[in-house]
Design a protein around this motif. Structure first.
Motif, PDB file in Angstrom:
ATOM      1  N   VAL A 228       0.849  -1.212   0.000  1.00 30.27           N
ATOM      2  CA  VAL A 228       0.000   0.000   0.000  1.00 30.27           C
ATOM      3  C   VAL A 228       0.877   1.253   0.000  1.00 30.27           C
ATOM      4  CG1 VAL A 228      -1.554   1.350   1.483  1.00 30.27           C
ATOM      5  CG2 VAL A 228      -2.056  -1.043   1.024  1.00 30.27           C
ATOM      6  N   ILE A 229       1.884   1.260   0.868  1.00 24.03           N
ATOM      7  CA  ILE A 229       2.745   2.453   0.974  1.00 24.03           C
ATOM      8  C   ILE A 229       3.499   2.676  -0.337  1.00 24.03           C
ATOM      9  CG2 ILE A 229       4.786   3.410   2.125  1.00 24.03           C
ATOM     10  CD1 ILE A 229       3.833   1.910   4.691  1.00 24.03           C
TER      11      ILE A 229
ATOM     12  N   ARG B 143       2.961   1.463  -3.402  1.00 20.86           N
ATOM     13  CA  ARG B 143       2.088   1.719  -4.555  1.00 20.86           C
ATOM     14  C   ARG B 143       1.547   3.161  -4.514  1.00 20.86           C
ATOM     15  NH1 ARG B 143      -3.149   0.022  -5.977  1.00 20.86           N
ATOM     16  NH2 ARG B 143      -3.237  -0.282  -8.217  1.00 20.86           N
ATOM     17  N   THR B 144       1.133   3.583  -3.309  1.00 22.60           N
ATOM     18  CA  THR B 144       0.622   4.955  -3.173  1.00 22.60           C
ATOM     19  C   THR B 144       1.741   5.957  -3.450  1.00 22.60           C
ATOM     20  OG1 THR B 144      -0.878   4.126  -1.476  1.00 22.60           O
ATOM     21  CG2 THR B 144      -0.672   6.499  -1.642  1.00 22.60           C
TER      22      THR B 144
ATOM     23  N   ALA C 148       2.388   6.196  -7.134  1.00 22.56           N
ATOM     24  CA  ALA C 148       1.306   6.918  -7.828  1.00 22.56           C
ATOM     25  C   ALA C 148       1.386   8.413  -7.561  1.00 22.56           C
ATOM     26  CB  ALA C 148      -0.044   6.374  -7.376  1.00 22.56           C
ATOM     27  N   MET C 149       1.716   8.775  -6.331  1.00 19.94           N
ATOM     28  CA  MET C 149       1.799  10.199  -5.995  1.00 19.94           C
ATOM     29  C   MET C 149       2.959  10.863  -6.734  1.00 19.94           C
ATOM     30  SD  MET C 149      -0.729  10.645  -4.056  1.00 19.94           S
ATOM     31  CE  MET C 149      -1.638   9.195  -4.546  1.00 19.94           C
ATOM     32  N   ARG C 150       4.019  10.098  -6.949  1.00 21.10           N
ATOM     33  CA  ARG C 150       5.198  10.646  -7.625  1.00 21.10           C
ATOM     34  C   ARG C 150       5.027  10.628  -9.138  1.00 21.10           C
ATOM     35  NH1 ARG C 150       8.948  12.669  -4.513  1.00 21.10           N
ATOM     36  NH2 ARG C 150       9.011  11.836  -2.419  1.00 21.10           N
ATOM     37  N   SER C 151       3.917  10.048  -9.596  1.00 23.86           N
ATOM     38  CA  SER C 151       3.765   9.937 -11.048  1.00 23.86           C
ATOM     39  C   SER C 151       3.511  11.292 -11.713  1.00 23.86           C
ATOM     40  CB  SER C 151       2.630   8.967 -11.378  1.00 23.86           C
ATOM     41  OG  SER C 151       1.414   9.501 -10.922  1.00 23.86           O
ATOM     42  N   GLY C 152       3.454  12.340 -10.941  1.00 30.47           N
ATOM     43  CA  GLY C 152       3.408  13.688 -11.512  1.00 30.47           C
ATOM     44  C   GLY C 152       2.045  14.309 -11.389  1.00 30.47           C
ATOM     45  N   GLY C 153       2.006  15.439 -10.752  1.00 32.64           N
ATOM     46  CA  GLY C 153       0.769  16.190 -10.625  1.00 32.64           C
ATOM     47  C   GLY C 153       1.021  17.620 -11.031  1.00 32.64           C
ATOM     48  N   PRO C 154      -0.025  18.405 -11.158  1.00 35.30           N
ATOM     49  CA  PRO C 154       0.165  19.798 -11.524  1.00 35.30           C
ATOM     50  C   PRO C 154       0.914  20.546 -10.433  1.00 35.30           C
ATOM     51  CG  PRO C 154      -2.120  19.358 -10.939  1.00 35.30           C
ATOM     52  CD  PRO C 154      -1.419  18.064 -10.967  1.00 35.30           C
TER      53      PRO C 154
END
Lengths: 203, 441
Positions: A174-175, A177-178, A181-187
């Motif tokens: 969980v840690i 994978r999350t 996903a969070m590092r996969s790039g956001g605005p």
């Protein structure tokens, strides 16, 4: 008159006592000191399974002559009650060659520290020697009864271990994978409109 | 039919504003209460320091009653924690429509109570360094080691369960609060948001992670009271010879967790003026839950005592101590004041309002503390030797101070968390709006 007699008797008693003490002290001082002795431990073979070990020691005088008919005490030093605390396991009288020996069944496994001791007599000084040998443990005279559900007792810890490992594996998945996903790039922070990134979020 | 739990006029924007209000709203009242609670916690820390220096003989514990206030506190505080966590997880998994105002509070209660409760086994050890021995020399056959394992699992689980749903809210705070908060909190939000930007992939993975944790935390949390219960029932103590202790403890945990939520909800609602978000309907729904849980707890307790009492052979047992002896006043106060009257207060229409339900819930929380004490101490007080007498346990000022400090630590932690995290889950407020809209249909 009676008092005079009593006083005389008392004085004689005191004088007699002083004389007796002085003479015995003198005799003691004049006597030879106890002769020194040497206690030599004979090699103890490591214990064989199912057999006792033989603890042996030889008592000799200062010229190396064996001393027979003397009592030797044997001890083990468990170390549990302090480094010097000894537990007596037996005693034996020396034979004509000065050797005393006892059989001893060890009650634990590993290195055993032991001691042989000759207690001083009026004519012989005391002596002591320590030694060490290995044991393979006591031989049980009985077999412990099995608890109920022994098979379950055997595998239950492994089941618990697997369950705990599965829980921790889930935590880690969980840690990780999350985090990925969070590092996969956001605005960029400033470009995120109010609440836009929250839209449609449901568990 | 959708139950309306928020004002129809409430918009998503209003909810978000309400959610971050405690973050922005400090004021002298907040600081005063914070200072008072900090002072109480400091007094507890000083009492513990005194205990460490002088040893456990400054407590009322002895060779017989070695689990007094400390282990009662462990069961009570941890019970509140996993009760709150289980309630939140069940609400999430069953998609209860009125959960949105409650989940954050439940998860925060869960984390705060766990942090306070988990310290008590160490306090009960006397020398804190001996906690290491449990790991170094622990044997898997010992229930104490099982306890260490399940509590550790639970602490990690509750932390994740609290944190994961907070990530989008942290991103919201990062992006929207800006200069309204200090540099430290801006940095905290940036760090805790871990780059969340609301991208579809992020939302999907986060949703899945929260669902996984919601499922996982139920058995992990239920394992803690179960193992604690086994710790009692596998010990050779006549009063603890019970096969229903594990479900009894789990039920008690959920009961006290939900009751605590009602109390916290009332305080937060009043303090931060969240009347439009947390409505009377929330209290009523939880009140119905408390009736069911309270009745079930009463049933378990009767089942336990009837079995034990029927087989009781000789006088002077712990059951006599509890039912008719020296601790009878505490037991009957719990039964009447902590279960029966609160259930009636919630059940009867004239007292089924926010005040009535909150008072009832508070009485239930206090009652459940008394019940934990009644499980721990009388069980140890009874001699296991023939013709032994019942031991008398009196907690000292050290135990009382530490207990009060731990009780103060929970509101203290809640105040700190609600200054940092939104008090309502902004992440889920979209559904709240839907519920509000449904009311208009």
């Amino acid at each position: 008159m009676t008092l005079r007699r009593l006083g005389f008797a008392l004085a004689m008693a005191v004088a007699g006592s002083v004389l007796a003490i002085t003479s015995s002290l003198g005799a003691a001082l004049a006597a030879d000191p106890p002769a020194p002795t040497t206690l030599t431990v004979l090699p103890t073979a490591d214990q064989q399974p199912g057999k006792p070990v033989l603890l042996s020691a030889k008592l000799t005088d200062k010229s190396g002559q064996p001393l027979g008919n003397q009592t030797i005490n044997f001890f083990v030093i468990p170390g549990v009650f302090g480094p010097d605390a000894m537990m007596r396991v037996g005693k034996a009288v020396t034979d004509g060659t000065g050797v005393a020996q006892i059989p001893y069944t060890p009650t634990w496994i590993g290195d055993v520290k032991a001691a042989a001791s000759f207690t001083a007599t009026p004519t012989l000084a005391g002596s002591q020697a320590t030694f060490q040998f290995k044991t393979v443990g006591p031989v049980r005279g009985h077999t412990n009864a099995e608890f109920g559900l022994q098979a379950v007792r055997d595998w239950a810890p492994w089941v618990v271990a697997v369950l705990v490992a599965a829980i921790w594996a889930t935590f880690i998945i969980v840690i990780v994978r999350t985090a990925i996903a969070m590092r996969s790039g956001g605005p960029k922070e400033s470009s995120t409109p109010a609440g836009e990134h929250l839209a449609g979020a449901k568990t | 039919m959708t139950i309306a739990l928020s004002s129809p006029a409430l918009t998503q924007s209003n909810i978000r504003e309400a959610a971050v209000k405690p973050i922005l709203q400090g004021g002298w009242k907040w600081w005063s209460l914070f200072a008072v609670l900090t002072a109480i916690i400091a007094a507890g820390a000083a009492a513990y320091g005194y205990q460490v220096m002088k040893g456990l003989n400054v407590t009322g514990l002895d060779q017989r009653v070695s689990w007094g206030f400390y282990i009662s506190n462990l069961i009570f505080f941890m019970g509140i924690s996993y009760g709150a966590a289980i309630a939140s997880a069940v609400m999430r998994l069953t998609a209860v429509p009125w959960r949105h105002g409650l989940t954050r509070m439940l998860e925060t209660i869960g984390l705060s109570a766990a942090l306070a409760g988990a310290l008590f086994p160490v306090l009960d050890l006397g020398r804190p360094d001996r906690a290491w021995y449990l790991i170094r020399y622990g044997q898997i056959g010992s229930p104490v080691v099982w306890d260490v394992i399940v509590v550790t699992n639970y602490l990690v689980a509750v932390l994740l369960f609290f944190y994961l749903p907070s990530i989008p809210d942290m991103a919201y705070c990062r992006d929207q609060l800006g200069q309204k908060v200090g540099k430290l909190r801006r940095g905290l939000y940036r760090g805790l948001a871990v780059g969340y930007g609301g991208r579809p992939n992020q939302r999907r993975v986060l949703g899945q992670s929260i669902t996984v944790m919601s499922i996982l935390i139920i058995p992990v949390a239920a394992a803690v009271p179960s193992v604690l219960a086994w710790l009692f029932s596998v010990t050779v103590r006549p009063g603890w010879d019970s096969t229903i202790f594990a479900p009894y403890f789990v039920l008690g945990a959920v009961f006290s967790g939900v009751a605590s939520l009602v109390v916290v909800m009332a305080l937060v609602r009043k303090a931060y003026h969240l009347e439009s978000v947390i409505t009377e309907q929330h209290f009523k729904m939880l009140g119905y839950g408390l009736i069911a849980l309270g009745a079930a707890y009463l049933y378990f307790m009767i089942a336990e005592y009837v079995t034990e009492g029927y087989k009781m052979g000789e006088a002077g047992t712990q059951l006599e101590l509890v039912l008719t002896g020296r601790l009878a006043w505490l037991f009957w106060t719990f039964v009447i004041g902590g279960i029966i009257l609160p259930i009636l207060a919630i059940a009867l229409p004239f007292s089924r309002n926010i005040l009535g339900i909150t008072i009832a819930a508070f009485a239930m929380v206090l009652g459940m503390y008394a019940k934990r004490f009644l499980i721990v101490v009388p069980g140890l007080a009874e001699s296991i030797l023939p013709a032994g007498t019942l031991e008398v346990y009196h907690p000292t000022w050290v135990e009382i101070t530490i207990t009060v400090a731990a009780a103060a630590a929970i509101p203290w932690l809640l105040m700190v968390f609600f200054r940092l995290f939104p008090v309502l889950s902004i992440y889920e407020d979209g559904t709240a709006e839907t519920a509000a809209a449904s009311e208009g249909e």
